[in-house]
Design an enzyme around this catalytic site. Structure first.
Site, PDB file in Angstrom:
ATOM      1  N   PHE A  65       0.828  -1.206   0.000  1.00 36.95           N
ATOM      2  CA  PHE A  65       0.000   0.000   0.000  1.00 36.95           C
ATOM      3  C   PHE A  65       0.862   1.255   0.000  1.00 36.95           C
ATOM      4  O   PHE A  65       1.878   1.323   0.692  1.00 36.95           O
ATOM      5  CB  PHE A  65      -0.889   0.049   1.254  1.00 36.95           C
ATOM      6  N   ASP A  66       0.443   2.240  -0.779  1.00 39.09           N
ATOM      7  CA  ASP A  66       0.903   3.600  -0.546  1.00 39.09           C
ATOM      8  C   ASP A  66       0.147   4.078   0.695  1.00 39.09           C
ATOM      9  O   ASP A  66      -0.961   3.608   0.957  1.00 39.09           O
ATOM     10  CB  ASP A  66       0.577   4.465  -1.761  1.00 39.09           C
ATOM     11  N   LYS A  67       0.726   4.987   1.464  1.00 40.95           N
ATOM     12  CA  LYS A  67       0.056   5.414   2.705  1.00 40.95           C
ATOM     13  C   LYS A  67      -0.953   6.523   2.465  1.00 40.95           C
ATOM     14  O   LYS A  67      -2.153   6.355   2.700  1.00 40.95           O
ATOM     15  CB  LYS A  67       1.093   5.884   3.742  1.00 40.95           C
TER      16      LYS A  67
END
Length: 633
Positions: A310-312
């Protein structure tokens, strides 16, 4: 002539059925062989016509199709004067094709419903200020449109005046109405349930979110998975092989009826239709529930994913920094906040926007001699006082004294993953704000669902500092957390995971996520992300609804399993039929065709079950609900 006969195929099927009923009545009730033979001969010829035409068309392009096998079998049965079986076989084949097409059309109902939901007209503001109804194709970007209660929103746009409740189920799959006020985004195809609004057209035609959904679903339903391509290739060789087998059996046994029966029983109809119907139904379910699966290939790959990266920001978190913690020092707090708001109004930094949103309305006072300190903050004169707004480094530069309480607060705020904004007036600290991006509501529960579905590793990669990323990972129970990651660092880490043998999905929403979305085995874009991210991805979660991710994964898993079930059913039925023919005396052409057509319907109905798929409530949710009920008590 050929086109006319094929267009009347359903009527021919119906008439053949009536003739067979008349023939059976003549045989068992009237005991009249003339009625029996006439009815069955007519039914055979009539039913064979469309099948023979389809066989001819297939052979023209050098394809030995199922129709070819049935045509040869029916002609053979007719020549040996087995009129009963020739008539029944043609009727069952045509009736099976009719039911097959009808049920297949139901699996494509999702795209049909979407197309029907597309708006056809709009009320556009004229030069006189009045609104007139025009075709939706005549609307251009920038036009002002009026949308009333019960109407469909004609374009993607921004609300200029009014307030309304809008059903966005066609976009997000969520049936609960969403409140829209001035400045809110609205989407084409959504329905205004209550209220009246005026909107500015931002995207029109195929560029709207709704237009892209229809385009993507159409492309996905027309695409073929690896399994489908294999079956297409397999059937090109399998069908001629059945024909050769029947010829060999006839040459050795001189039993023409046995050879003809082999042709009928060997038809791979269920095998050919089983995988496509599963794919179409799975993609249709996704479209109804705010998940766009871009093709059949995606289903198989996504179902095998064991690592999700995941990107945050904007993915696990909301993407809009908010003031999470505040501490005040000294007197005149209201005055300090007023000064802070006026100074921050001079900045377009995301943290400044978060501060202004937190303070709300404030009295405007003149701000003079504004000096932006790169990497530090802002210094300005307000009401003759020197106001410094920025980080700890700026406070040290301005020689602002930080007492023990302030230092403890700063340490605590940083531990909590906040970015700090300090405000000093004439060298005295007045306000400390901790700003951080909030974790999306319900994300922790959704991540647990992913684990329950077999995902072994949940990884977050972010450009933020390591401390902030670690806090998010700890809160959400992630396997790995890596901060200070540039776009190329993210791509390199995904490549590293793939080299280790992991099947990786990447979830992101920004332009900088595009390389990772393209590199991962499955790229998943949040629907409110950039066009580049959406175009690069394999899966789109409409309206950035993270809760759709577990549904998407669960859906691909059951769809992939459904494909395998249909293949086993199809192959198993053919093997059982051939074994019955060789090792029993009760099997004949009519019974074989009946079982064959029944197997086609079985795989179709099995695939259609996917249209109603919903991710079941897992144990984690049940435990959480019980705890919440106990707390409430």
């Amino acid at each position: 002539m050929q086109r006319m006969i094929l267009s009347k195929k359903n009527q021919i099927t119906f008439l053949s059925g009536i003739l067979i009923a008349i023939g059976l009545f003549g045989h068992f009730v009237l005991h009249n062989s003339l009625v029996f033979n006439t009815a069955f001969i007519t039914a055979s010829i009539l039913g064979l016509a469309p099948i023979a035409i389809q066989s001819y068309q297939a052979l023209k392009v050098k394809v030995v199709s199922i129709d070819v096998l049935v045509t040869i079998a029916v002609i053979g049965a007719f020549l040996i004067q087995n009129f009963e079986e020739s008539a029944i076989v043609t009727f069952l084949f045509l009736f099976g094709a009719y039911l097959e097409q009808r049920t297949l059309n139901q699996t494509r109902s999702a795209i049909k419903e979407l197309v029907e939901m597309a708006p056809e007209s709009a009320f556009i503001q004229t030069e006189t200020g009045e609104f007139e109804e025009v075709d939706v194709d005549e609307v251009d970007e920038g036009d002002i449109l009026l949308v009333r209660t019960g109407a469909k929103v004609p374009v993607d746009g921004t609300v200029l005046t009014g307030e309304a409740y809008i059903n966005e189920a066609s976009i997000t799959g969520e049936s609960l109405p969403v409140t829209k006020v001035v400045g809110s985004e609205v989407f084409a195809g959504s329905i205004l349930e209550n209220g009246t609004i005026q909107i500015r057209a931002d995207k029109v035609g195929e560029d709207t979110t709704f237009g892209k959904i229809i385009e993507l679903v159409e492309e996905a339903q027309d695409s073929k998975s690896e399994a489908e391509r294999f079956i297409d290739h397999f059937s090109k060789y399998y069908t001629p092989a059945v024909l050769i087998l029947a010829i060999v059996v006839w040459l050795f046994s001189r039993d023409i009826e046995l050879a003809i029966t082999i042709l009928v029983l060997g038809c791979p109809g269920a095998l050919v239709i089983g995988v496509p119907v599963s794919n179409v139904a799975g993609i249709g379910n996704g479209a109804r529930n705010g998940v766009l699966l871009k093709g059949s290939e995606v289903i198989n790959d996504f179902s095998n994913v064991d690592t999700i990266v995941f990107d945050k920001t904007g993915t696990l978190t909301v993407g809009n920094p908010e003031v999470a913690e505040t501490a005040f020092y000294g007197n005149n707090t209201d005055e300090a906040l007023r000064y802070l708001a006026n100074v921050e109004r001079e900045s377009d930094h995301p943290l400044a926007k978060a501060v202004l949103a937190n303070i709300g309305t404030f009295k405007t006072v003149p701000v003079e001699n504004t000096d932006v300190i790169k990497g530090g903050g802002i210094i300005a004169q307000v009401n003759g006082q020197r106001v410094s707004v920025g980080n700890v480094a700026l406070m040290k530069k301005e020689q602002v004294k930080l007492d023990e309480k302030a230092r403890k607060d700063i340490e605590e705020f940083e531990k909590n993953g906040n970015s700090l904004v300090l405000t000093a007036v004439d060298g005295e600290l007045k306000v400390l704000m901790g700003i951080r991006d909030q974790v999306r509501p319900g994300v922790k529960k959704d991540l647990q669902k992913l684990k329950n579905l077999g995902v072994k590793n949940l990884v977050v990669l972010s450009g933020d500092n390591q401390g902030t990323v670690d806090l998010v990972a700890k809160e959400l129970g992630l396997s790995e957390a890596h901060g200070h990651m540039l776009p190329e660092d993210k791509s390199a880490h995904i490549a590293k995971l793939q080299k280790e043998g992991q099947i990786v999905a990447f979830v992101g929403d920004g332009v900088n996520d595009s390389p990772s979305l393209a590199l991962a085995d499955i790229g998943i874009a949040m629907g409110s992300g950039t066009d580049v991210a959406i175009e690069t991805s394999d899966v789109v979660l409409m309206n950035s609804d993270f809760s759709r991710l577990p549904h998407a994964l669960g859906l691909t898993k059951v769809t992939a399993r459904n494909m395998k079930q249909n293949i086993l059913i199809a192959v198993g039925v053919v093997l059982i039929l051939l074994a019955s023919l060789l090792f029993s005396e009760w099997m004949n052409m009519s019974i074989g065709m009946l079982v064959h057509e029944a197997s086609i319907l079985v795989v179709i109905f099995n695939g259609m079950r996917l249209l109603k798929y919903r991710l079941k409530e897992d144990k984690y949710e049940m435990k959480t609900s019980i705890k919440e009920m106990d707390v409430a008590k």
